[in-house]
Write an enzyme that holds these catalytic residues in place. Structure first.
Site, PDB file in Angstrom:
ATOM      1  N   CYS A   2       0.916  -1.303  -0.141  1.00 52.17           N
ATOM      2  CA  CYS A   2       0.105  -0.045  -0.141  1.00 52.17           C
ATOM      3  C   CYS A   2       0.922   1.452   0.000  1.00 52.17           C
ATOM      4  O   CYS A   2       2.039   1.214   0.502  1.00 52.17           O
ATOM      5  CB  CYS A   2      -0.986   0.098   1.262  1.00 52.17           C
ATOM      6  SG  CYS A   2      -1.625  -1.298   1.499  1.00 52.17           S
ATOM      7  N   ARG A  28       4.418   0.094  -5.894  1.00 50.62           N
ATOM      8  CA  ARG A  28       4.440  -0.812  -5.019  1.00 50.62           C
ATOM      9  C   ARG A  28       3.404  -1.984  -5.090  1.00 50.62           C
ATOM     10  O   ARG A  28       3.286  -2.930  -4.404  1.00 50.62           O
ATOM     11  CB  ARG A  28       4.091   0.075  -3.602  1.00 50.62           C
ATOM     12  CG  ARG A  28       5.393   1.025  -3.539  1.00 50.62           C
ATOM     13  CD  ARG A  28       4.959   2.074  -2.359  1.00 50.62           C
ATOM     14  NE  ARG A  28       4.954   1.189  -1.204  1.00 50.62           N
ATOM     15  CZ  ARG A  28       6.126   1.252  -0.228  1.00 50.62           C
ATOM     16  NH1 ARG A  28       7.047   1.938  -0.731  1.00 50.62           N
ATOM     17  NH2 ARG A  28       6.143   0.646   0.694  1.00 50.62           N
ATOM     18  N   TRP A  76      -3.555  -2.601  -1.218  1.00 50.18           N
ATOM     19  CA  TRP A  76      -3.160  -4.068  -1.558  1.00 50.18           C
ATOM     20  C   TRP A  76      -3.955  -5.005  -0.458  1.00 50.18           C
ATOM     21  O   TRP A  76      -3.359  -4.837   0.582  1.00 50.18           O
ATOM     22  CB  TRP A  76      -1.566  -4.261  -1.433  1.00 50.18           C
ATOM     23  CG  TRP A  76      -1.134  -5.445  -2.138  1.00 50.18           C
ATOM     24  CD1 TRP A  76      -0.968  -5.418  -3.655  1.00 50.18           C
ATOM     25  CD2 TRP A  76      -0.782  -6.758  -1.407  1.00 50.18           C
ATOM     26  NE1 TRP A  76      -0.379  -6.797  -3.823  1.00 50.18           N
ATOM     27  CE2 TRP A  76      -0.460  -7.782  -2.631  1.00 50.18           C
ATOM     28  CE3 TRP A  76      -0.873  -7.072  -0.435  1.00 50.18           C
ATOM     29  CZ2 TRP A  76      -0.086  -8.802  -2.262  1.00 50.18           C
ATOM     30  CZ3 TRP A  76      -0.470  -8.384  -0.077  1.00 50.18           C
ATOM     31  CH2 TRP A  76      -0.181  -9.127  -0.877  1.00 50.18           C
ATOM     32  N   ASN A 102      -1.221   1.995   6.307  1.00 53.46           N
ATOM     33  CA  ASN A 102      -0.615   0.766   5.786  1.00 53.46           C
ATOM     34  C   ASN A 102      -0.172  -0.068   6.931  1.00 53.46           C
ATOM     35  O   ASN A 102       0.068   0.477   8.111  1.00 53.46           O
ATOM     36  CB  ASN A 102       0.622   1.158   5.115  1.00 53.46           C
ATOM     37  CG  ASN A 102       0.484   1.914   3.758  1.00 53.46           C
ATOM     38  OD1 ASN A 102      -0.627   2.027   3.514  1.00 53.46           O
ATOM     39  ND2 ASN A 102       1.687   2.279   3.347  1.00 53.46           N
ATOM     40  N   GLY A 103      -0.242  -1.550   6.714  1.00 51.77           N
ATOM     41  CA  GLY A 103      -0.015  -2.215   7.697  1.00 51.77           C
ATOM     42  C   GLY A 103      -1.095  -3.284   8.225  1.00 51.77           C
ATOM     43  O   GLY A 103      -2.120  -3.105   7.701  1.00 51.77           O
ATOM     44  N   GLU A 483      17.341 -17.380  -9.865  1.00 52.11           N
ATOM     45  CA  GLU A 483      16.710 -15.840 -10.416  1.00 52.11           C
ATOM     46  C   GLU A 483      16.199 -16.036 -11.650  1.00 52.11           C
ATOM     47  O   GLU A 483      15.197 -15.053 -11.705  1.00 52.11           O
ATOM     48  CB  GLU A 483      17.890 -14.719  -9.983  1.00 52.11           C
ATOM     49  CG  GLU A 483      18.039 -13.352 -10.268  1.00 52.11           C
ATOM     50  CD  GLU A 483      16.603 -12.894  -9.503  1.00 52.11           C
ATOM     51  OE1 GLU A 483      16.215 -13.258  -8.424  1.00 52.11           O
ATOM     52  OE2 GLU A 483      16.189 -11.825  -9.923  1.00 52.11           O
ATOM     53  N   LYS A 487      12.518 -14.512 -12.302  1.00 56.44           N
ATOM     54  CA  LYS A 487      12.098 -13.486 -13.050  1.00 56.44           C
ATOM     55  C   LYS A 487      11.084 -13.783 -14.130  1.00 56.44           C
ATOM     56  O   LYS A 487      10.037 -13.156 -14.242  1.00 56.44           O
ATOM     57  CB  LYS A 487      13.145 -12.886 -13.884  1.00 56.44           C
ATOM     58  CG  LYS A 487      14.325 -12.257 -13.048  1.00 56.44           C
ATOM     59  CD  LYS A 487      14.072 -10.790 -12.583  1.00 56.44           C
ATOM     60  CE  LYS A 487      13.325 -10.756 -11.363  1.00 56.44           C
ATOM     61  NZ  LYS A 487      14.142 -10.567  -9.917  1.00 56.44           N
ATOM     62  N   GLU A 490       7.596 -14.573 -12.283  1.00 50.63           N
ATOM     63  CA  GLU A 490       6.702 -13.323 -11.762  1.00 50.63           C
ATOM     64  C   GLU A 490       6.389 -12.507 -12.585  1.00 50.63           C
ATOM     65  O   GLU A 490       5.181 -11.779 -12.462  1.00 50.63           O
ATOM     66  CB  GLU A 490       7.604 -12.681 -10.637  1.00 50.63           C
ATOM     67  CG  GLU A 490       8.695 -11.982 -11.049  1.00 50.63           C
ATOM     68  CD  GLU A 490       9.690 -11.197  -9.950  1.00 50.63           C
ATOM     69  OE1 GLU A 490       9.028 -11.136  -8.863  1.00 50.63           O
ATOM     70  OE2 GLU A 490      10.899 -11.011 -10.126  1.00 50.63           O
ATOM     71  N   HIS A 506      18.444 -36.248 -10.677  1.00 54.13           N
ATOM     72  CA  HIS A 506      17.640 -36.790  -9.400  1.00 54.13           C
ATOM     73  C   HIS A 506      15.933 -36.457  -9.636  1.00 54.13           C
ATOM     74  O   HIS A 506      15.250 -36.339  -8.527  1.00 54.13           O
ATOM     75  CB  HIS A 506      18.158 -36.206  -8.340  1.00 54.13           C
ATOM     76  CG  HIS A 506      19.639 -36.590  -8.191  1.00 54.13           C
ATOM     77  ND1 HIS A 506      20.086 -37.635  -7.741  1.00 54.13           N
ATOM     78  CD2 HIS A 506      20.706 -35.917  -8.305  1.00 54.13           C
ATOM     79  CE1 HIS A 506      21.335 -37.625  -7.711  1.00 54.13           C
ATOM     80  NE2 HIS A 506      21.676 -36.457  -8.193  1.00 54.13           N
ATOM     81  N   LYS A 605       5.771  -4.585  -4.504  1.00 52.70           N
ATOM     82  CA  LYS A 605       7.156  -4.272  -4.521  1.00 52.70           C
ATOM     83  C   LYS A 605       7.768  -4.295  -2.939  1.00 52.70           C
ATOM     84  O   LYS A 605       8.970  -4.707  -3.235  1.00 52.70           O
ATOM     85  CB  LYS A 605       7.405  -2.647  -4.984  1.00 52.70           C
ATOM     86  CG  LYS A 605       8.870  -2.198  -5.334  1.00 52.70           C
ATOM     87  CD  LYS A 605       9.492  -2.946  -6.359  1.00 52.70           C
ATOM     88  CE  LYS A 605      11.164  -2.767  -6.268  1.00 52.70           C
ATOM     89  NZ  LYS A 605      11.705  -3.737  -7.151  1.00 52.70           N
TER      90      LYS A 605
HETATM   91  C1  F6R Z   1      11.455 -10.466  -7.015  1.00 50.91           C
HETATM   92  C2  F6R Z   1      11.406  -9.633  -5.982  1.00 50.91           C
HETATM   93  C3  F6R Z   1      11.132  -9.974  -4.766  1.00 50.91           C
HETATM   94  C4  F6R Z   1      12.029  -9.429  -3.663  1.00 50.91           C
HETATM   95  C5  F6R Z   1      11.715  -9.608  -2.112  1.00 50.91           C
HETATM   96  C6  F6R Z   1      12.582  -9.112  -1.104  1.00 50.91           C
HETATM   97  O1  F6R Z   1      11.963  -9.775  -8.497  1.00 50.91           O
HETATM   98  O2  F6R Z   1      11.705  -8.188  -6.127  1.00 50.91           O
HETATM   99  O3  F6R Z   1      11.361 -11.415  -4.580  1.00 50.91           O
HETATM  100  O4  F6R Z   1      13.400  -9.651  -3.830  1.00 50.91           O
HETATM  101  O5  F6R Z   1      10.345  -9.474  -1.946  1.00 50.91           O
HETATM  102  O6  F6R Z   1      12.281  -7.708  -1.283  1.00 50.91           O
HETATM  103  P1  F6R Z   1      13.368  -6.807  -0.666  1.00 50.91           P
HETATM  104  O7  F6R Z   1      14.693  -7.113  -1.283  1.00 50.91           O
HETATM  105  O8  F6R Z   1      12.654  -5.379  -0.885  1.00 50.91           O
HETATM  106  O9  F6R Z   1      13.598  -7.247   1.006  1.00 50.91           O
END
Ligand code: F6R
Length: 610
Positions: A2, A28, A76, A102-103, A483, A487, A490, A506, A605
């Site tokens: 949020c 976000r 959110w 927020n929260g 990773e 990517k 997501e 395996h 985000k």
């Molecule tokens: C993937 C992504 C998330 C963040 C995760 C941790 O592209 O962005 O997996 O890496 O939510 O976020 P931070 O690094 O902000 O603690």
């Protein structure tokens, strides 16, 4: 997650400021949005929508509101489905108090029941409406006093901004566990959950800490604790410029951020490498260098992409620094009964510096006696401030939900840290100089990879209709495989799995046929021969291979269906290069599939809830 924006001025209409601020925190992630303004007649005007800000803009165009004091929010969903009714601002029963939040309020049920017993009725399913009524219940003509009294009984995390129609020139904000920053403008004061929401108007900010609040009027602002003790806060300068929050000609923030990596990796090492001594100096670790050198064990804690850089950091620190490293998911660490021995160091890695699980895990590590070092991107974020020492990654604002430039900056900082530890143990000055030279070459090598963008785009476009992918790598490139797969899933919603290549036989090998493309990260390193065998195994089962390989490698070229070359570097630096084609592949597959690249469905985000 949020986003909050609030603004108070003497006479200017702040509705455009609220809308623009909300647009800046769109990245976000959210599913509803709303604003409230105290209109000149003294009434509270509220506009809310389920869905995106464009819809809110259309609603405000059709049914305008305007006034000099107001709050806005992108929500959110946590308590209650995304809907107009559950969107913020939420108001109290009298319709005079408007609150954005927020929260999550943990004792929400108990608070709601006690208010219901006093005759309050609730329209929404949100904890925020409970808070609005709790403030109302305590309101006696002074909003800040009502907020203080109300929040004395609230458990949980919150960042709030609140206004009251009976006090039209006042904006109150408070925080506990959810970020809130105060902006000091020429003729206005702001509160926001994210500097991006207010950087267009001011660079002078005050970061609130937990259990602190701000009261802003057109004449100034004051800060106190939630127990009403005065506190003096430093005014800090935001170093971002407006370009950082614009796409600058790129179709998406994600692509812009991928292309920024030549510069951001440079920024992450700037002033930190000492060529002559073949060493690295990290200012934020000055007080902890000895503790790090003497540590028997380092625990690295993170989530998501940051967890992948932690895995690479583990290999780097063990290889170069010869210190035993364990990597933990923050969400697991915080609820386990982890063993922390005297002298253990915990490193937490977080782009946002606000991820709730990471914050809780770091608090637990500190409680058990570990010194906690933060590797954080967002300056002034909670994790950065709570760490005992730390290193900023200096990647600048990352807006695309899928993390790209923050990842390569984290790797750069980890490489510098591993070098620093290595130099205090086994690494000679000659070897150290060689590492520094290799690091300094990385930005130029990133530019080289980016110059192959069109051919990577072509591969991405051709493979975009496949529904399953396997990513394989070994050694330093095993976490890169994880990773790359993350990517892809997501942002394109394609199912993808990352595996250490040798693990394929395996289990995952059963999946391989001509419909399962396999992305193999196969630079010429210590695992090269081994990964060639893994590629043979894929080919023998009809699998299609996209290979990331070292420049000039003709063996891989013979075996793979498509090849993306990366420049040669030292093994521990390879991930900074090998991940870039994977970011571009994921991006182009997502674009080809018409996905919402910068704001993928269901993702936020910064994950500030459990
Ligand atoms: C993937 C992504 C998330 C963040 C995760 C941790 O592209 O962005 O997996 O890496 O939510 O976020 P931070 O690094 O902000 O603690």
């Amino acid at each position: 997650m949020c986003g909050i924006i609030g603004c108070v001025t003497r006479s200017r209409d702040i509705v455009p400021v609220l809308i623009e601020g909300l647009k800046r925190v769109e990245y976000r992630g959210y599913d509803s949005a709303g604003i409230a303004a105290i209109e000149r007649g003294g009434e509270l005007g509220i506009r809310k929508v389920e869905g995106k800000i464009d819809k809110l803009v259309a609603l405000v165009d059709e049914h305008p509101i305007e006034g000099p004091t107001g709050v806005g929010h992108t929500r959110w969903a946590t308590h209650g489905v995304p809907s107009e009714l559950n969107a913020h601002p939420q108001t109290d029963a009298t319709g005079k108090i408007a609150l954005v939040h927020n929260g999550i309020v943990e004792n929400y049920n108990a608070l709601r029941r006690s208010l219901e017993a006093k005759g309050y009725a609730f329209r929404s399913e949100t904890d925020t409406e409970v808070l609005a009524n709790l403030i109302s219940e305590n309101y006696d003509g002074n909003l800040e006093a009502a907020v203080q009294a109300a929040f004395a009984g609230v458990q949980g995390a919150y960042g709030i901004a609140v206004i009251c129609a009976d006090e039209p020139g006042k904006l109150v904000g408070a925080r506990n566990g959810s970020p809130l920053v105060v902006g000091i403008g020429a003729d206005a004061y702001y509160v926001a959950s994210d500097v991006a929401a207010l950087v267009r108007h001011t660079r002078d900010v005050v970061y609130l800490d937990d259990l602190e609040m701000v009261v802003a009027t057109p004449d100034g602002f004051s800060t106190t604790t939630l127990e009403n003790e005065d506190i003096t806060k430093d005014i800090e300068k935001v170093t971002w410029n407006i370009d950082m929050i614009e796409k600058n000609g790129f179709p998406h923030f994600m692509l812009k951020e991928i292309f920024e990596q030549e510069r951001t990796v440079q920024d992450a090492m700037r002033g930190r490498l000492i060529a002559a001594a073949g060493d690295a100096i990290l200012g934020g670790l000055r007080d902890h260098r000895r503790a790090l050198q003497n540590a028997e064990r380092i625990i690295i804690i993170a989530c998501g992409t940051s967890w992948h850089s932690a895995l690479i950091g583990e290999y780097m620190i063990e290889d170069l620094g010869r210190i035993s490293v364990e990597v933990e998911y923050a969400s697991e660490f915080r609820y386990r009964n982890p063993v922390i021995n005297p002298g253990d160091i915990a490193i937490v890695i977080s782009q946002s510096g606000e991820t709730l699980d990471t914050l809780a895990a770091m608090t637990e590590a500190q409680r058990r006696g570990a010194t906690v070092i933060g590797i954080v991107n967002v300056v002034g974020s909670t994790i950065a401030r709570q760490s005992d020492g730390g290193v900023y990654t200096h990647a600048g604002l990352e807006i695309g939900v899928a993390s790209t430039k923050a990842f390569t900056s984290q790797l750069t900082v980890l490489a510098a840290m591993a070098l620093m530890l290595g130099r205090s143990r086994d690494i000679s000055v000659t070897e150290g100089r060689q590492i520094v030279r290799a690091m300094e070459a990385i930005p130029g090598q990133i530019a080289e990879i980016l110059s192959r963008h069109e051919s990577i785009k072509d591969i991405g476009t051709r493979y975009a209709r496949h529904t399953n992918f396997l990513y394989l790598g070994r050694g330093y490139n095993f976490p890169v495989a994880l990773e790359g797969a993350l990517k892809l899933k997501e942002i394109s919603y394609i199912h993808a799995e990352g595996y250490p290549a040798a693990e394929m036989k395996h289990g995952p090998i059963a999946l391989i046929d001509e419909r399962m493309p396999v992305v193999v990260i196969a630079p010429q390193d210590a695992f090269y021969e081994k990964i060639l065998s893994n590629m043979q195994e894929v080919k023998a089962r009809g699998g299609r291979i996209i290979a990331i390989t070292s420049e000039g490698d003709d063996q891989v070229e013979k075996m793979a269906d498509d090849v993306i070359e990366i420049p040669r570097t030292l093994p521990h630096l390879t991930p900074i290069l090998s991940v870039i084609p994977l970011q571009l592949l994921a991006y182009h597959m997502a674009v080809e599939r018409d996905c919402h690249v910068d704001q993928p469905r269901n993702l936020a985000k910064s994950v500030t809830v459990e």
